[in-house]
Design a protein around this motif. Structure first.
Motif, PDB file in Angstrom:
ATOM      1  N   ASP A  69      28.885  40.144  38.493  1.00 19.44           N
ATOM      2  CA  ASP A  69      29.080  41.567  38.471  1.00 19.44           C
ATOM      3  C   ASP A  69      28.042  42.072  37.211  1.00 19.44           C
ATOM      4  O   ASP A  69      27.501  43.104  37.309  1.00 19.44           O
ATOM      5  CB  ASP A  69      30.406  42.239  38.084  1.00 19.44           C
ATOM      6  CG  ASP A  69      31.330  42.018  39.460  1.00 19.44           C
ATOM      7  OD1 ASP A  69      30.866  41.791  40.641  1.00 19.44           O
ATOM      8  OD2 ASP A  69      32.534  41.836  39.159  1.00 19.44           O
ATOM      9  N   ALA A 120      31.571  37.731  47.233  1.00 20.40           N
ATOM     10  CA  ALA A 120      31.111  39.088  47.167  1.00 20.40           C
ATOM     11  C   ALA A 120      30.012  39.055  47.691  1.00 20.40           C
ATOM     12  O   ALA A 120      29.428  40.117  48.518  1.00 20.40           O
ATOM     13  CB  ALA A 120      31.266  39.664  45.676  1.00 20.40           C
ATOM     14  N   GLU A 124      28.316  41.398  50.816  1.00 22.79           N
ATOM     15  CA  GLU A 124      27.382  42.556  50.610  1.00 22.79           C
ATOM     16  C   GLU A 124      26.072  42.401  51.265  1.00 22.79           C
ATOM     17  O   GLU A 124      25.405  43.179  51.447  1.00 22.79           O
ATOM     18  CB  GLU A 124      27.066  42.375  49.077  1.00 22.79           C
ATOM     19  CG  GLU A 124      28.141  42.882  48.137  1.00 22.79           C
ATOM     20  CD  GLU A 124      28.094  42.548  46.796  1.00 22.79           C
ATOM     21  OE1 GLU A 124      29.017  43.035  46.027  1.00 22.79           O
ATOM     22  OE2 GLU A 124      27.292  41.834  46.398  1.00 22.79           O
ATOM     23  N   THR A 135      33.735  39.090  55.699  1.00 23.63           N
ATOM     24  CA  THR A 135      34.916  38.534  55.105  1.00 23.63           C
ATOM     25  C   THR A 135      35.341  37.343  55.762  1.00 23.63           C
ATOM     26  O   THR A 135      35.555  36.210  55.219  1.00 23.63           O
ATOM     27  CB  THR A 135      36.203  39.528  55.088  1.00 23.63           C
ATOM     28  OG1 THR A 135      35.782  40.669  54.449  1.00 23.63           O
ATOM     29  CG2 THR A 135      37.240  38.962  54.265  1.00 23.63           C
ATOM     30  N   VAL A 209      44.571  47.886  42.474  1.00 21.79           N
ATOM     31  CA  VAL A 209      44.689  46.774  43.015  1.00 21.79           C
ATOM     32  C   VAL A 209      46.155  46.167  42.938  1.00 21.79           C
ATOM     33  O   VAL A 209      46.460  45.149  43.637  1.00 21.79           O
ATOM     34  CB  VAL A 209      43.603  45.924  42.455  1.00 21.79           C
ATOM     35  CG1 VAL A 209      43.679  44.236  43.190  1.00 21.79           C
ATOM     36  CG2 VAL A 209      42.375  46.453  42.532  1.00 21.79           C
ATOM     37  N   ALA A 326      40.281  42.570  48.132  1.00 18.12           N
ATOM     38  CA  ALA A 326      38.674  43.029  48.092  1.00 18.12           C
ATOM     39  C   ALA A 326      38.596  44.485  48.557  1.00 18.12           C
ATOM     40  O   ALA A 326      37.874  45.256  47.818  1.00 18.12           O
ATOM     41  CB  ALA A 326      37.897  42.015  49.058  1.00 18.12           C
ATOM     42  N   ALA A 329      39.879  46.748  45.668  1.00 20.42           N
ATOM     43  CA  ALA A 329      39.060  46.709  44.270  1.00 20.42           C
ATOM     44  C   ALA A 329      37.796  47.826  44.441  1.00 20.42           C
ATOM     45  O   ALA A 329      37.397  47.696  45.255  1.00 20.42           O
ATOM     46  CB  ALA A 329      38.554  45.204  44.012  1.00 20.42           C
ATOM     47  N   PRO A 331      33.933  48.673  43.768  1.00 21.04           N
ATOM     48  CA  PRO A 331      32.766  47.738  43.786  1.00 21.04           C
ATOM     49  C   PRO A 331      32.253  47.035  42.687  1.00 21.04           C
ATOM     50  O   PRO A 331      31.913  45.805  42.718  1.00 21.04           O
ATOM     51  CB  PRO A 331      31.565  48.736  44.549  1.00 21.04           C
ATOM     52  CG  PRO A 331      32.518  49.848  45.137  1.00 21.04           C
ATOM     53  CD  PRO A 331      33.529  49.950  44.381  1.00 21.04           C
ATOM     54  N   ARG A 333      33.983  46.105  40.384  1.00 23.71           N
ATOM     55  CA  ARG A 333      34.823  44.843  39.699  1.00 23.71           C
ATOM     56  C   ARG A 333      35.228  44.021  41.003  1.00 23.71           C
ATOM     57  O   ARG A 333      36.111  43.251  40.580  1.00 23.71           O
ATOM     58  CB  ARG A 333      36.174  45.613  39.234  1.00 23.71           C
ATOM     59  CG  ARG A 333      36.044  46.590  38.011  1.00 23.71           C
ATOM     60  CD  ARG A 333      35.546  45.976  36.888  1.00 23.71           C
ATOM     61  NE  ARG A 333      36.713  44.893  36.255  1.00 23.71           N
ATOM     62  CZ  ARG A 333      37.800  45.146  35.847  1.00 23.71           C
ATOM     63  NH1 ARG A 333      38.099  46.369  35.471  1.00 23.71           N
ATOM     64  NH2 ARG A 333      38.619  44.162  35.515  1.00 23.71           N
ATOM     65  N   ARG A 334      34.650  43.970  41.892  1.00 23.71           N
ATOM     66  CA  ARG A 334      35.041  43.168  43.015  1.00 23.71           C
ATOM     67  C   ARG A 334      35.166  41.784  42.704  1.00 23.71           C
ATOM     68  O   ARG A 334      36.273  40.951  43.066  1.00 23.71           O
ATOM     69  CB  ARG A 334      34.253  43.339  44.475  1.00 23.71           C
ATOM     70  CG  ARG A 334      34.818  42.777  45.628  1.00 23.71           C
ATOM     71  CD  ARG A 334      33.916  43.357  46.628  1.00 23.71           C
ATOM     72  NE  ARG A 334      34.311  44.673  47.261  1.00 23.71           N
ATOM     73  CZ  ARG A 334      33.593  45.537  47.494  1.00 23.71           C
ATOM     74  NH1 ARG A 334      32.076  45.287  47.581  1.00 23.71           N
ATOM     75  NH2 ARG A 334      33.843  46.601  47.670  1.00 23.71           N
TER      76      ARG A 334
END
Length: 396
Positions: A69, A120, A124, A135, A209, A326, A329, A331, A333-334
């Motif tokens: 991140d 992630a 993305e 996923t 979350v 996911a 959460a 984005p 902090r995903r």
């Protein structure tokens, strides 16, 4: 349309890199009996060598769970591939037990960097509107890669020369190719910071979350605990009690559990996350019963069935858990939130494994396995009841 095709190509290539990294973490599984013969260590040592990997994963997730991140997905994954390459070099150099500990620890560092960041990243890289399929790609790459490791090592150990060298040489080559692919893929984090900005973080979750995290974490712990014990001791059980000395067969049995997990993840898309969590626990319960029957009756067919059924249950629960966490959460902090889920999962992989190793000497491998199964059956039953009660208000 062309943009969608390019997006899915990138998503699948990211998944392929994920597969290569995770395959390296299970590569030694069918080779443990050979290492035991070479270095003369006990079942407890096998489980500790295996668990060192989990401690490496947890350490990285706690110290650098938010790395991707902060500094970006690609730099984080390149570091992960570097640790994977270093792990392979340790196994290639192994002439004493210490090399195995070092190799497993470095492999844990690699997986710790990959689990949250690669999940992630794959999501993305997918084109807009492809979150659900992305996923599945991410979770299938994770579990499929874990299955490819023992299958590849078992085949090479049984039918090719240098069984303790060739699997790691092949993996080292695959890591090099993966690094080239990763350098071609685009970065998805827009605002990146310097490496010095990465700071250890206490396990903490954004408020939005927490409601979904508890049931997701319970399901993940149970599924990974089953995989941990199955992966670490099943080759020894097959060889000692069922007289299965073929490394390819041992590797295939372990791989079946991970491939069944991938099938379970695919099925979870049809059932939905709310149903898949308790259903996964129920299927895990059946898989544990089959494993207990396999140990009691010493039947290979029950071992295979326990791998398939238990793996399917783990896949159902794990995809639902990951999807729910996911989605909840934010984005930015995903990856950190996904990493927190994996901390719980890899705690399940490590502590029960060492427990089985400690009990293997006084109770024997069968007795230790049955004690583990009894504990996991109780936990799975409690988790299922908790999840059903948690779901009940949502139905009104």
């Amino acid at each position: 349309m062309a943009g969608d095709r390019q997006g899915w190509l990138r998503c699948l290539l990211g998944g392929a890199v994920f597969v290569v990294c995770m395959a390296g973490t299970t590569l030694p599984t069918p080779l443990y009996p050979l290492y035991q013969e070479k270095f003369g260590f006990s079942e407890l040592t096998v489980t500790v060598v295996y668990a060192v990997y989990a401690f490496g994963v947890i350490g990285v997730l706690l110290l650098a769970g938010n790395a991707s991140d902060t500094i970006g997905r690609r730099p984080t994954l390149l570091w992960g591939l570097g640790f994977a390459a270093a792990s392979a070099v340790c196994f290639l150099s192994a002439d004493a037990l210490g090399w195995l500990y070092a190799g497993r620890l470095l492999s844990g560092f690699s997986a710790g960097l990959f689990t949250g960041a690669a999940t992630a990243y794959v999501m993305e890289l997918a084109p807009p509107g492809g979150a659900s399929r992305a996923t599945l790609v991410a979770t299938a790459a994770n579990m499929g890669g874990l299955g490819c490791g023992p299958l590849l090592a078992g085949l090479l150990a049984q039918y090719a020369p240098a069984p303790l060298l060739l699997p790691f040489a092949v993996h080292l080559a695959l890591v090099a190719v993966s690094a080239v692919v990763l350098l071609w893929l685009p970065e998805t984090v827009e605002e990146r910071q310097a490496l010095t900005s990465v700071r250890p973080q206490r396990p903490a979750l954004p408020a939005q979350v927490r409601a979904v995290f508890v049931p997701a974490a319970i399901a993940s712990f149970v599924g990974f605990a089953l995989f941990g014990v199955f992966t670490s001791v099943s080759p020894a059980f097959l060889a000692r009690y069922l007289h299965v000395d073929n490394h390819a067969v041992s590797g295939l049995v372990v791989a079946l559990a991970f491939f069944a997990s991938t099938a379970g993840q695919l099925a979870a898309g049809h059932f939905g996350a709310a149903r898949s969590l308790p259903l996964g626990c129920a299927v895990l319960f059946v898989g544990l019963l089959l494993l207990a029957g396999a140990m009691y009756a010493e039947l290979l067919v029950l071992v295979v069935l326990s791998a398939v059924v238990g793996g399917t249950g783990q896949g159902l629960a794990f995809r639902a858990a990951l999807s729910a966490v996911a989605a909840a959460a934010p984005p930015d902090r995903r990856a950190a939130v996904i990493s927190a889920l994996f901390v719980v999962a890899y705690t399940g992989i490590s502590i029960p494994v060492i427990g089985v190793g400690l009990l293997a000497d006084p109770l024997g491998l069968e007795g230790a396995g049955l004690v583990f199964i009894a504990c996991m059956l109780l936990l799975v039953a409690c988790a299922g009841v908790y999840l059903l009660r948690r779901m009940r208000p949502e139905r009104h």
